[in-house]
Design an enzyme around this catalytic site. Sequence first.
Site, PDB file in Angstrom:
ATOM      1  N   LYS A 166      50.755  39.891  33.547  1.00  0.00           N
ATOM      2  CA  LYS A 166      50.393  41.277  33.216  1.00  0.00           C
ATOM      3  C   LYS A 166      51.275  41.888  32.132  1.00  0.00           C
ATOM      4  CE  LYS A 166      47.485  42.467  36.958  1.00  0.00           C
ATOM      5  NZ  LYS A 166      46.934  43.488  37.814  1.00  0.00           N
ATOM      6  N   LYS A 223      41.582  33.801  37.181  1.00  0.00           N
ATOM      7  CA  LYS A 223      40.967  34.343  38.390  1.00  0.00           C
ATOM      8  C   LYS A 223      40.030  35.504  38.049  1.00  0.00           C
ATOM      9  CE  LYS A 223      44.054  37.931  39.961  1.00  0.00           C
ATOM     10  NZ  LYS A 223      44.223  38.825  41.047  1.00  0.00           N
ATOM     11  N   LYS A 231      39.291  42.618  38.465  1.00  0.00           N
ATOM     12  CA  LYS A 231      38.622  43.912  38.294  1.00  0.00           C
ATOM     13  C   LYS A 231      38.795  44.457  36.896  1.00  0.00           C
ATOM     14  CE  LYS A 231      40.160  45.618  42.636  1.00  0.00           C
ATOM     15  NZ  LYS A 231      41.584  45.337  42.433  1.00  0.00           N
TER      16      LYS A 231
HETATM   17  N1  AQP Z   1      39.745  36.104  42.125  1.00  0.00           N
HETATM   18  C1  AQP Z   1      40.137  36.282  43.377  1.00  0.00           C
HETATM   19  N2  AQP Z   1      39.780  35.399  44.342  1.00  0.00           N
HETATM   20  C2  AQP Z   1      40.166  35.586  45.638  1.00  0.00           C
HETATM   21  N3  AQP Z   1      40.889  36.662  46.042  1.00  0.00           N
HETATM   22  C3  AQP Z   1      41.242  37.573  45.109  1.00  0.00           C
HETATM   23  N4  AQP Z   1      41.932  38.723  45.179  1.00  0.00           N
HETATM   24  C4  AQP Z   1      42.019  39.280  43.945  1.00  0.00           C
HETATM   25  N5  AQP Z   1      41.381  38.510  43.058  1.00  0.00           N
HETATM   26  C5  AQP Z   1      40.892  37.435  43.744  1.00  0.00           C
HETATM   27  C6  AQP Z   1      42.477  39.287  46.408  1.00  0.00           C
HETATM   28  O1  AQP Z   1      41.923  40.586  46.558  1.00  0.00           O
HETATM   29  C7  AQP Z   1      42.879  41.424  47.176  1.00  0.00           C
HETATM   30  C8  AQP Z   1      43.010  42.701  46.430  1.00  0.00           C
HETATM   31  O2  AQP Z   1      43.509  42.462  45.130  1.00  0.00           O
HETATM   32  P1  AQP Z   1      44.181  43.666  44.345  1.00  0.00           P
HETATM   33  O3  AQP Z   1      43.182  44.682  44.055  1.00  0.00           O
HETATM   34  O4  AQP Z   1      45.336  44.149  45.093  1.00  0.00           O
HETATM   35  O5  AQP Z   1      44.776  43.118  43.036  1.00  0.00           O
HETATM   36  P2  AQP Z   1      44.595  41.853  42.230  1.00  0.00           P
HETATM   37  O6  AQP Z   1      44.959  40.652  43.002  1.00  0.00           O
HETATM   38  O7  AQP Z   1      45.402  42.029  41.002  1.00  0.00           O
HETATM   39  O8  AQP Z   1      43.036  41.889  41.986  1.00  0.00           O
HETATM   40  P3  AQP Z   1      42.240  42.090  40.699  1.00  0.00           P
HETATM   41  O9  AQP Z   1      40.851  42.198  41.113  1.00  0.00           O
HETATM   42  O10 AQP Z   1      42.568  41.026  39.722  1.00  0.00           O
HETATM   43  O11 AQP Z   1      42.702  43.513  40.152  1.00  0.00           O
HETATM   44  P4  AQP Z   1      43.353  43.885  38.783  1.00  0.00           P
HETATM   45  O12 AQP Z   1      42.429  43.378  37.717  1.00  0.00           O
HETATM   46  O13 AQP Z   1      43.461  45.367  38.793  1.00  0.00           O
HETATM   47  O14 AQP Z   1      44.683  43.218  38.707  1.00  0.00           O
HETATM   48  C9  AQP Z   1      44.175  40.629  47.256  1.00  0.00           C
HETATM   49  O15 AQP Z   1      44.302  40.126  48.578  1.00  0.00           O
HETATM   50  C10 AQP Z   1      43.972  39.513  46.302  1.00  0.00           C
HETATM   51  O16 AQP Z   1      44.670  38.341  46.693  1.00  0.00           O
END
Ligand code: AQP
Length: 326
Positions: free
Chosen positions: A111, A192, A195
Amino acid sequence: MKRVFSGVQPTGNIHLGNYLGALRQFVELQDDHECIYCIVDMHAITVPQDPKVLKEHILDVAALYLAVGVDPKKSIVFVQSDVPGHAELSWVLTCNSYTGELSRMTQFKAKSHNKESAPTGLFTYPVLMAADILLYATDIVPVGNDQKQHIELCRDIANRINNTRKKTFVVPDGRFLKEGARIMALDDPTQKMSKSAENIHSRISLLDDPAKIKKSIMKATTDSEGVIRFDVENKPGISNLMNIYSVLAGVPLEQIEKDYEGKGYGDFKKDLVEIVVNALAPIRERYEEIRHSDELIEILKDGAVRANAISEKTMARVKKNFGLGL
Ligand code: AQP
């Protein structure tokens, strides 16, 4: 009953990765565990957010928790910044963590794009996450695979403090699913699903309509071999789609390979579109019912009161063991 804690950032609409990796577990666990599920808005501001959009996203994520099946009669659902203990404990843990261990976190590296200077909040994000978990004397943390390193750090910090002070924290275990624990981006299966990725076709959000779902899946990156075979290393694109198919349809990967022998990616993708559309339709419907209801606000307010009561017990113990306050 064992206690469960987890959270999701309100940085956009929850996608299939969040659902299959984490939220699915939230629902599974709530019948025989004491579950606490949080919308982690303080984590979201580690990158710039528009305040109006953030407010909406908090409610979107809360409504999606309920829409996928989190039941507020069984689980506590609340917004992180409504409980002051998260920030309070986070500072105590910051004073007991090291820049060396935080610089090793792969999410920070990704990030911050390896820049020399990055927001301090992005750097200390895992410490706040440790505070979220330890604040509730959590036994189990259901998360996706991408959070393994952060859970390990949380355990290290808890053990470090327990070993040097009186036993202050319950040391939690991560809970990772075998299938769906890491759903990859549809446009680049080496990353991965996320969002905040720029390309909306890299993900399927739980609120996508059937036309968007179809477009994203039909555009998904595969390979030139044209054979439906699960091989993450050599065929990451089709393997990722097979994973989604397998979990949502409840069909083992070997069976998918047999069913699609001699068929092409087009046939497979068409069927996957139908599976995803059918799986998400009831979630969208329920979401529409509750998103703008007073009930949602009441659930979050009540959740914050209940979460606060639990967190105060931990903070009292922390303050006593650290000699803080009067
Ligand atoms: N691609 C993924 N596959 C499986 N699990 C996932 N998680 C996130 N991406 C995947 C799980 O979802 C939960 C919530 O995630 P988060 O919102 O706390 O943050 P993150 O992991 O950083 O998810 P994003 O979607 O990628 O958000 P942004 O883009 O804002 O950083 C966690 O349990 C995570 O493991």
